[in-house]
Design a protein around this motif. Structure first.
Motif, short mmCIF file in Angstrom:
data_model
loop_
_atom_site.label_atom_id
_atom_site.label_comp_id
_atom_site.label_asym_id
_atom_site.label_seq_id
_atom_site.Cartn_x
_atom_site.Cartn_y
_atom_site.Cartn_z
N LEU A 32 0.11 -14.02 5.01
CA LEU A 32 0.20 -12.66 4.51
C LEU A 32 -1.07 -12.31 3.77
CD1 LEU A 32 2.57 -12.52 1.41
CD2 LEU A 32 1.59 -14.63 2.30
N TYR A 33 -1.29 -11.00 3.57
CA TYR A 33 -2.49 -10.48 2.92
C TYR A 33 -2.09 -9.50 1.82
CZ TYR A 33 -4.31 -11.90 7.49
OH TYR A 33 -4.59 -12.58 8.62
N THR A 34 -2.72 -9.61 0.67
CA THR A 34 -2.61 -8.58 -0.35
C THR A 34 -3.58 -7.46 0.02
OG1 THR A 34 -2.22 -10.30 -1.99
CG2 THR A 34 -2.68 -8.10 -2.82
N GLN A 35 -3.10 -6.19 -0.04
CA GLN A 35 -3.93 -5.08 0.41
C GLN A 35 -4.13 -4.05 -0.71
OE1 GLN A 35 -1.61 -4.25 4.03
NE2 GLN A 35 -3.33 -5.08 5.24
N ASN A 36 -4.44 -2.85 -0.33
CA ASN A 36 -4.83 -1.82 -1.31
C ASN A 36 -3.72 -1.55 -2.32
OD1 ASN A 36 -3.43 -0.66 0.99
ND2 ASN A 36 -3.71 1.30 -0.08
N ILE A 37 -4.13 -1.20 -3.57
CA ILE A 37 -3.20 -0.93 -4.68
C ILE A 37 -3.43 0.49 -5.15
CG2 ILE A 37 -2.54 -1.60 -7.02
CD1 ILE A 37 -3.66 -4.41 -6.33
N VAL A 38 -2.33 1.24 -5.29
CA VAL A 38 -2.39 2.63 -5.73
C VAL A 38 -1.78 2.71 -7.13
CG1 VAL A 38 -1.74 5.00 -5.25
CG2 VAL A 38 -2.22 3.43 -3.35
N THR A 39 -2.50 3.35 -8.07
CA THR A 39 -2.00 3.43 -9.45
C THR A 39 -1.89 4.88 -9.91
OG1 THR A 39 -4.23 3.33 -10.38
CG2 THR A 39 -3.10 1.23 -10.03
N ASP A 40 -0.96 5.10 -10.83
CA ASP A 40 -0.87 6.35 -11.59
C ASP A 40 -0.25 6.01 -12.93
OD1 ASP A 40 1.90 6.10 -11.23
OD2 ASP A 40 1.95 7.51 -9.54
N ASN A 41 0.04 7.02 -13.76
CA ASN A 41 0.53 6.74 -15.11
C ASN A 41 1.98 6.27 -15.14
OD1 ASN A 41 1.81 9.10 -14.54
ND2 ASN A 41 0.78 10.31 -16.13
N SER A 42 2.63 6.20 -13.97
CA SER A 42 4.00 5.67 -13.93
C SER A 42 4.03 4.22 -13.49
CB SER A 42 4.86 6.50 -12.97
OG SER A 42 4.41 6.36 -11.63
N GLY A 43 2.88 3.68 -13.06
CA GLY A 43 2.86 2.29 -12.64
C GLY A 43 1.87 2.06 -11.53
N ALA A 44 2.21 1.17 -10.59
CA ALA A 44 1.32 0.82 -9.47
C ALA A 44 2.15 0.52 -8.24
CB ALA A 44 0.45 -0.37 -9.84
N LEU A 46 2.09 -1.69 -4.96
CA LEU A 46 1.45 -2.88 -4.42
C LEU A 46 1.77 -2.98 -2.94
CD1 LEU A 46 2.33 -5.43 -7.26
CD2 LEU A 46 0.47 -3.77 -7.17
N ASN A 47 0.79 -3.35 -2.13
CA ASN A 47 0.96 -3.41 -0.69
C ASN A 47 0.52 -4.77 -0.17
OD1 ASN A 47 1.68 -0.50 0.10
ND2 ASN A 47 -0.12 -0.26 -1.24
N ALA A 48 1.17 -5.18 0.93
CA ALA A 48 0.81 -6.43 1.59
C ALA A 48 1.24 -6.36 3.04
CB ALA A 48 1.46 -7.61 0.89
N THR A 49 0.70 -7.24 3.85
CA THR A 49 1.07 -7.33 5.27
C THR A 49 1.34 -8.79 5.61
OG1 THR A 49 -0.22 -5.40 5.90
CG2 THR A 49 0.31 -6.98 7.64
N ILE A 50 2.44 -9.01 6.34
CA ILE A 50 2.78 -10.34 6.82
C ILE A 50 2.41 -10.43 8.29
CG2 ILE A 50 4.65 -11.99 7.21
CD1 ILE A 50 6.17 -10.68 4.94
N THR A 51 1.61 -11.39 8.63
CA THR A 51 1.23 -11.57 10.04
C THR A 51 2.02 -12.69 10.70
OG1 THR A 51 -0.55 -13.07 9.43
CG2 THR A 51 -1.09 -10.72 9.59
N ASN A 52 2.61 -13.55 9.92
CA ASN A 52 3.42 -14.64 10.48
C ASN A 52 4.44 -15.07 9.42
OD1 ASN A 52 4.02 -16.73 12.50
ND2 ASN A 52 3.24 -18.15 10.93
N VAL A 53 5.71 -15.18 9.81
CA VAL A 53 6.75 -15.60 8.87
C VAL A 53 6.96 -17.11 8.90
CG1 VAL A 53 7.96 -13.39 8.92
CG2 VAL A 53 8.58 -15.18 10.55
N GLY A 54 6.32 -17.79 9.87
CA GLY A 54 6.44 -19.24 9.94
C GLY A 54 7.72 -19.69 10.62
N ASP A 55 7.92 -21.00 10.61
CA ASP A 55 9.05 -21.59 11.34
C ASP A 55 10.25 -21.86 10.44
OD1 ASP A 55 7.47 -21.56 13.56
OD2 ASP A 55 6.75 -23.62 13.26
N TYR A 56 10.14 -21.49 9.15
CA TYR A 56 11.23 -21.78 8.22
C TYR A 56 11.80 -20.47 7.67
CZ TYR A 56 9.34 -26.50 8.37
OH TYR A 56 8.89 -27.71 8.78
N SER A 57 13.05 -20.52 7.25
CA SER A 57 13.69 -19.31 6.74
C SER A 57 13.02 -18.84 5.46
CB SER A 57 15.18 -19.56 6.49
OG SER A 57 15.35 -20.62 5.56
N ILE A 58 12.88 -17.50 5.32
CA ILE A 58 12.26 -16.92 4.14
C ILE A 58 13.32 -16.78 3.04
CG2 ILE A 58 11.00 -14.96 3.22
CD1 ILE A 58 9.46 -16.63 5.24
#
Length: 566
Positions: A32-44, A46-58
């Protein structure tokens, strides 16, 4: 743990390889990758993308962040409430972000085999959303009650959640973004208070109020009495966490006779006055810091009355040898001079002189309205063996047979027409029969050997105490002894009784105390606390009233003489 640390490092390599399109390795672990973050005065956001979940249960997926590089799940963490497949996922953080602070973020996935962190990104925070209280439970409680507050935008850190009941700060037990658990503080407050939660300078106030409960007095009966009387207190929460509350009359703490959750029966406590008229005092209940006063005043009834010593010779040349009472009259033997006190007109009259030699601390008992006096210490010889009978009807003295043995400091009492003497040092017990002027030795008193005994009689039982406060009950019918409850203090001086209860005057540390003994319950109750060092040497009972006095020799004053009604 070694595998996890290895995969964290390996993941960084894989991320780089995937971005270059050159990763040909086995992908049994998530990527997975951590991606762009959007902020304002209420918080942030957070975005990410998973390219492979692997062979084991998440098992878990989300973001971690910190003010330090390489945040982990031990830092701030936002966990998704669903398990994503491959592709993008996002999370909105609305709490625990301080304004103008740089945070470092990593996406993460925990599978049944691996804990994988993505690449690190950073953002400059614009702040968090204010906390929002949705509900709390319970709606009321005593001090120490655990209160659960549900809502939004709370801090995950206990110390960042500042919670108050009105202006009263509370202790946070544990917290999360949607729940805070606090304990109601130990305070003196009662009533309804809003719950206020503050996080990072932003606050919210509950719409409904929390009620701080505590012990209360609803009714008192009766509304007047004297020390030792029983008073019934009805109220709320008179027992808190298994512990009884305290009831006070003015500044004096009451002794509890019986207690239920909402009802207490207490003894009216002692006062610090001996010359007292009726006095209004406040009754209050307290537990910890909580104090609740009853709205109506309680009348503390006068129980001491001053009476006359005017006709007694008060000087250093006369000493009280003994005192006693017969019918409506009290008697005091000053050296060899006998004085009679008339309780009806509060006056003293001198009677026939005692024909024997002066003695201190003789025994005295009353049989068939006659006084019997004997033994005691003197100058020649020191221990007396003579015995005398005084008849108040004829105001005459008669010498009887000498005592069968030397009676050291001793105490006397009478039961069923017989006299009894308990002798100090050896604890001998002798019974006197006035019909034939004879003595019979009985079982020895088992009290600790001492040179000082005192006694009183209730019904057909005698109660003997030594200097140390040990109390023994004597059954004259069976000539047997039974140990009873000791008085809470020693340094005994005088004991006396009315028809139902016994009384003791004690002096210690410049305070004089009077205790009441109930033979039915075998219980001592402190009735009076009298400031000052009093040495009463005059004591008798008339019509169940205790007359206590001193000629003033030991007090260096003009003497005192009072009677009190227990």
């Amino acid at each position: 743990m070694k595998n996890q640390l290895f995969l964290v490092s390996l993941t960084a390599c894989l991320v780089i390889g995937c971005e270059n399109g050159s990763d040909n390795r086995s992908k049994d672990f998530p990527i997975l990758y951590t991606q762009n973050i959007v902020t304002d005065n209420s918080g942030a956001v957070l975005n990410a993308t998973i390219t492979n979940v692997g062979d084991y249960s998440i098992l878990e997926c989300g973001f971690v962040w910190s003010i330090d590089h390489s945040p982990t799940v031990d830092d701030f963490k936002a966990e998704l409430d669903y398990m994503p497949a491959t592709g993008p996922y996002t999370c909105k953080i609305t709490s625990d972000l301080e304004k103008d602070v740089t945070y470092y973020v990593r996406a993460y996935i925990r599978s049944s085999a691996y804990l994988v962190y993505a690449n690190e990104e950073s953002f400059l925070s614009k702040g968090s959303s204010p906390p929002e209280i949705l509900s709390f439970s319970p709606a009321s409680g005593l001090d120490g009650t655990e209160i659960t507050i549900t809502g939004r935008n709370f801090s995950r850190l206990n110390e960042r959640n500042l919670v108050r009941l009105g202006d009263i700060p509370c202790t946070v037990v544990r917290s999360d973004t949607n729940e805070i658990i606090i304990t109601s503080p130990q305070v003196s407050n009662y009533g309804d208070y809003p719950i206020i939660v503050s996080v990072l300078g932003k606050s919210d106030t509950s719409e409904s109020h929390y009620t701080i409960l505590g012990p209360k007095i609803v009714s008192v009966y009766p509304m007047e009495g004297k020390p030792g009387d029983l008073v019934t207190i009805e109220g709320e929460y008179l027992i808190v966490n298994g512990q009884p509350c305290e009831i006070s009359f003015g500044n004096s703490l009451a002794t509890v006779y019986s207690i239920e959750e909402n009802k207490m029966i207490v003894f009216v406590p002692p006062t610090g006055k001996i010359d007292q008229s009726d006095e209004m005092v406040n009754i209050s209940v307290s537990f910890g810091e909580k104090h609740y006063g009853y709205t109506q005043g309680f009348t503390m009834k006068q129980s001491w009355w001053k009476v006359s010593l005017a006709d007694l010779p008060l000087n250093d040349y006369f000493y009280v040898s003994c005192s006693f009472s017969i019918n409506q009259y009290g008697y005091v033997l000053l050296d060899n001079s006998l004085y009679q006190y008339n309780s009806i007109n509060d006056s003293w009259n001198q009677k026939s002189n005692f024909p024997g030699n002066y003695r201190s601390n003789p025994f005295v008992f009353i049989i068939n309205e006659k006084a019997y006096i004997g033994a005691g210490g003197g100058n020649d010889p020191y221990y007396k063996q003579d015995m005398w009978e005084y008849d108040p009807l004829t105001d005459t003295w008669k010498q009887l047979k000498n005592l069968p043995a030397i009676f050291y400091t001793c105490t006397g009492f009478s039961i069923d027409g017989k006299g009894f003497v308990v002798v100090g040092i050896y604890n001998y017990v002798w019974r006197y029969n006035p019909d034939d002027d004879s003595w019979t030795e009985l079982n020895v008193c088992p009290a600790i050997t001492t040179v000082l005994f005192n006694s009183f009689v209730i019904n057909t039982k005698a109660y003997i105490s030594n200097y140390y406060g040990d109390l023994w009950e004597y059954d004259s019918l069976n000539d047997t002894w039974m140990q009873k409850d000791n008085c809470p203090e020693n340094s005994w001086h005088l004991l006396f009784s009315n028809d139902l209860k016994g009384y003791a005057w004690l002096y210690e540390n410049e305070v004089s105390n009077i205790y009441e003994y109930d033979p039915e319950t075998d219980f001592w109750l402190k009735l009076y606390v009298i400031p000052g060092y009093f040495f009463p040497d005059i004591l008798f009972v008339i019509d169940n009233k205790g007359y206590i006095g001193s000629q003033g020799v030991y007090n260096n004053d003009e003497g005192f003489f009072y009677y009190f009604i227990p």
